[in-house]
Enzyme design. Sequence first.
Site, PDB file in Angstrom:
ATOM      1  N   ASP A  77     -31.362   6.187   5.773  1.00  7.93           N
ATOM      2  CA  ASP A  77     -31.666   7.742   5.504  1.00  7.93           C
ATOM      3  C   ASP A  77     -30.003   7.816   5.228  1.00  7.93           C
ATOM      4  OD1 ASP A  77     -33.216  10.093   6.135  1.00  7.93           O
ATOM      5  OD2 ASP A  77     -31.447  10.599   6.929  1.00  7.93           O
ATOM      6  N   LYS A 129     -37.051   7.935  14.630  1.00  4.64           N
ATOM      7  CA  LYS A 129     -35.618   8.115  13.773  1.00  4.64           C
ATOM      8  C   LYS A 129     -34.441   7.798  14.821  1.00  4.64           C
ATOM      9  CE  LYS A 129     -34.447  10.033   9.828  1.00  4.64           C
ATOM     10  NZ  LYS A 129     -35.196   9.725   8.467  1.00  4.64           N
TER      11      LYS A 129
HETATM   12  P1  NDP Z   1     -27.634   9.775   0.720  1.00  9.38           P
HETATM   13  O1  NDP Z   1     -26.842   9.309   1.672  1.00  9.38           O
HETATM   14  O2  NDP Z   1     -27.948   8.559  -0.372  1.00  9.38           O
HETATM   15  O3  NDP Z   1     -27.418  10.784  -0.216  1.00  9.38           O
HETATM   16  C1  NDP Z   1     -27.164  12.080   0.367  1.00  9.38           C
HETATM   17  C2  NDP Z   1     -26.819  13.101  -0.518  1.00  9.38           C
HETATM   18  O4  NDP Z   1     -27.032  14.461   0.190  1.00  9.38           O
HETATM   19  C3  NDP Z   1     -25.353  13.306  -0.880  1.00  9.38           C
HETATM   20  O5  NDP Z   1     -25.519  13.543  -2.392  1.00  9.38           O
HETATM   21  C4  NDP Z   1     -24.704  14.118  -0.053  1.00  9.38           C
HETATM   22  O6  NDP Z   1     -23.464  14.473  -0.326  1.00  9.38           O
HETATM   23  C5  NDP Z   1     -25.704  15.259   0.160  1.00  9.38           C
HETATM   24  N1  NDP Z   1     -25.596  15.826   1.540  1.00  9.38           N
HETATM   25  C6  NDP Z   1     -25.758  15.042   2.678  1.00  9.38           C
HETATM   26  N2  NDP Z   1     -25.429  15.883   3.613  1.00  9.38           N
HETATM   27  C7  NDP Z   1     -25.099  17.174   3.193  1.00  9.38           C
HETATM   28  C8  NDP Z   1     -24.882  18.274   3.615  1.00  9.38           C
HETATM   29  N3  NDP Z   1     -24.823  18.674   5.048  1.00  9.38           N
HETATM   30  N4  NDP Z   1     -24.673  19.476   2.814  1.00  9.38           N
HETATM   31  C9  NDP Z   1     -24.690  19.171   1.596  1.00  9.38           C
HETATM   32  N5  NDP Z   1     -24.754  17.905   0.788  1.00  9.38           N
HETATM   33  C10 NDP Z   1     -25.227  17.012   1.748  1.00  9.38           C
HETATM   34  O7  NDP Z   1     -29.042  10.219   1.424  1.00  9.38           O
HETATM   35  P2  NDP Z   1     -30.537  10.126   0.893  1.00  9.38           P
HETATM   36  O8  NDP Z   1     -30.669  10.357  -0.531  1.00  9.38           O
HETATM   37  O9  NDP Z   1     -31.246   8.730   1.331  1.00  9.38           O
HETATM   38  O10 NDP Z   1     -31.304  11.489   1.734  1.00  9.38           O
HETATM   39  C11 NDP Z   1     -31.251  12.526   1.247  1.00  9.38           C
HETATM   40  C12 NDP Z   1     -32.376  13.274   2.032  1.00  9.38           C
HETATM   41  O11 NDP Z   1     -33.687  12.742   1.561  1.00  9.38           O
HETATM   42  C13 NDP Z   1     -32.230  13.409   3.465  1.00  9.38           C
HETATM   43  O12 NDP Z   1     -32.798  14.669   3.898  1.00  9.38           O
HETATM   44  C14 NDP Z   1     -33.235  12.416   4.079  1.00  9.38           C
HETATM   45  O13 NDP Z   1     -33.674  12.486   5.435  1.00  9.38           O
HETATM   46  C15 NDP Z   1     -34.327  12.340   2.956  1.00  9.38           C
HETATM   47  N6  NDP Z   1     -34.996  11.316   2.748  1.00  9.38           N
HETATM   48  C16 NDP Z   1     -34.561  10.054   2.477  1.00  9.38           C
HETATM   49  C17 NDP Z   1     -35.466   8.906   2.455  1.00  9.38           C
HETATM   50  C18 NDP Z   1     -34.989   7.635   2.033  1.00  9.38           C
HETATM   51  O14 NDP Z   1     -35.699   6.650   1.647  1.00  9.38           O
HETATM   52  N7  NDP Z   1     -33.715   7.352   1.567  1.00  9.38           N
HETATM   53  C19 NDP Z   1     -36.956   8.977   2.661  1.00  9.38           C
HETATM   54  C20 NDP Z   1     -37.338  10.351   2.844  1.00  9.38           C
HETATM   55  C21 NDP Z   1     -36.556  11.320   2.988  1.00  9.38           C
HETATM   56  P3  NDP Z   1     -22.044  13.902   0.174  1.00  9.38           P
HETATM   57  O15 NDP Z   1     -21.797  12.801  -0.569  1.00  9.38           O
HETATM   58  O16 NDP Z   1     -21.158  15.038  -0.370  1.00  9.38           O
HETATM   59  O17 NDP Z   1     -22.436  13.956   1.481  1.00  9.38           O
HETATM   60  O1  2IT Z   2     -37.203  10.158   6.071  1.00 12.83           O
HETATM   61  C1  2IT Z   2     -37.566   9.157   6.017  1.00 12.83           C
HETATM   62  O2  2IT Z   2     -39.065   8.936   5.556  1.00 12.83           O
HETATM   63  C2  2IT Z   2     -36.895   7.842   5.738  1.00 12.83           C
HETATM   64  N1  2IT Z   2     -35.536   7.988   5.686  1.00 12.83           N
HETATM   65  C3  2IT Z   2     -37.422   6.485   5.359  1.00 12.83           C
HETATM   66  C4  2IT Z   2     -37.993   6.109   6.587  1.00 12.83           C
HETATM   67  C5  2IT Z   2     -38.437   4.478   6.376  1.00 12.83           C
HETATM   68  O3  2IT Z   2     -38.677   3.943   7.412  1.00 12.83           O
HETATM   69  O4  2IT Z   2     -38.419   4.068   5.199  1.00 12.83           O
END
Ligand code: NDP
Ligand code: 2IT
Length: 446
Positions: free
Chosen positions: A167, A127
């Site tokens: 992420d 990460k």
């Molecule tokens: P994005 O940046 O696309 O979206 C993040 C969302 O979460 C936004 O709505 C943001 O709101 C909100 N958010 C972020 N930080 C905070 C905080 N501290 N408090 C409240 N709301 C918050 O990210 P992703 O959708 O990609 O990721 C979301 C989650 O999913 C994370 O935990 C990530 O690690 C996990 N994840 C992502 C993967 C991926 O493929 N993208 C894979 C597996 C897990 P705001 O706009 O107000 O910041």
């Molecule tokens: O938390 C996660 O699994 C991710 N942000 C995606 C990682 C990846 O390599 O696609």
Amino acid sequence: MNYKSKQDFLDNVHSKFSNEKEFLQAVEEVIGSIWDTVQQSQDYLDGNILDRIITPERVIIFRVPWLDDNGSVHVNLGYRIQFNSAIGPYKGGLRFHPTVNLGVLKFLAFEQIFKNSLTGLNLGGGKGGSDFDPKGKSDNEIMKFCQSFMTELSRHIGHNTDVPAGDIGVGGREIGFMFGQYKRIRNEFTGVLTGKKTDWGGSLIRPEATGYGTVYFVEEMLKTRNESISGKVATISGSGNVAQFACEKLIQLGAKPVTLSDSSGYIYDPEGITSEKLEFVKKLKENSSARISEYAKKYNVDFIEGKTPWEVKCDIALPCATQNELNEDDAKALTENGCFVVAEGANMPSTTEAVEHFIEEKILFGPGKAANAGGVAVSGIEMSQNSTRMPLSSEEVDNLLKGIMTRIHTTCVQYGDKGDFINYVDGANIGGFVRVADSMIDQGIV
Ligand code: NDP
Ligand code: 2IT
């Protein structure tokens, strides 16, 4: 080294990493699940697998200087945690958010080891990211930052070494800027990043994969109780990549999602978020500074400022925003309101106490390392398409994703079946651990 007890081991970890609280939280949960499995294996004990698995193979921290549009110089910290390569090249996302620090990225990289193992693919755990805040930055500033970040990171990664992805705060646009810079520095067009746009080596269904996969995992959990998604009311937190596509799949399968959120608060749409309303959210959130409260204005529904959606009555809750966004009180509010399925689209969104409550209540609780593994699984499929130079169709990737989510569910049941209920936390932790630990033993003391 042999520890007298689990507590003895954890005390040692706490004293070493006392300022890395999210990392400690993640380690404590995994150790809680795998302790007995380790004690029952002389190979694991002789190989001191516990100390080795909680220690990253390498941590890289670097300076990221960049110029804003006014010509002022800024400096952020860049990180890459190369945690474990026993079963494949390091793999995991990059997070750009002001809360990023060593403890947060170590927890994410540690979780990634077991998640990636569960996919059944050859992916190690890693990460990275930066405390850079993309909100309010121009496209030019984002590009400058991404180029500076990649200028240093490019020394440490490679398609057979370490393959980052997106992420929080890192999506297709940022991956594009970083890919361009890597290609320029190394003069090679390789699958060094995943989450690329399809024109230049990305996989169809990668943007959808985490959210869709989480809902496929929910379907599998519901089948164990002869239930299905159709007709269920669902609350979702977040409104970014994972939340949007979890919402989309729920709509496709006939559920009624009623909330989305961001760091400012949540919207509650009792009529249900439709495909058309979701399109509005997708467009809105192309700008990371845009607020979900715009939805409430446009569709004349409530916006509840400064709160999370767990007070809303639902059958299914999908936390898809960030770590520790669902605490013990939230967990109690959910189950008291009849919620019986929680699947973590985000990484570690539920606090330790919230998880304990879900397990005591014996609800269907899918921990992130199982429920959100679809994203990295399709990243693995993107890597294989890059190696063979042969893209797959949406349908092919979606079918592979479904198959992987079903297999992860089967693994969780295999290791987490307690007779009267399935403890998916134990199932995911033990199922993910055994493959990595056995591989580490096979490869000697490295
Ligand atoms: P994005 O940046 O696309 O979206 C993040 C969302 O979460 C936004 O709505 C943001 O709101 C909100 N958010 C972020 N930080 C905070 C905080 N501290 N408090 C409240 N709301 C918050 O990210 P992703 O959708 O990609 O990721 C979301 C989650 O999913 C994370 O935990 C990530 O690690 C996990 N994840 C992502 C993967 C991926 O493929 N993208 C894979 C597996 C897990 P705001 O706009 O107000 O910041
Ligand atoms: O938390 C996660 O699994 C991710 N942000 C995606 C990682 C990846 O390599 O696609």
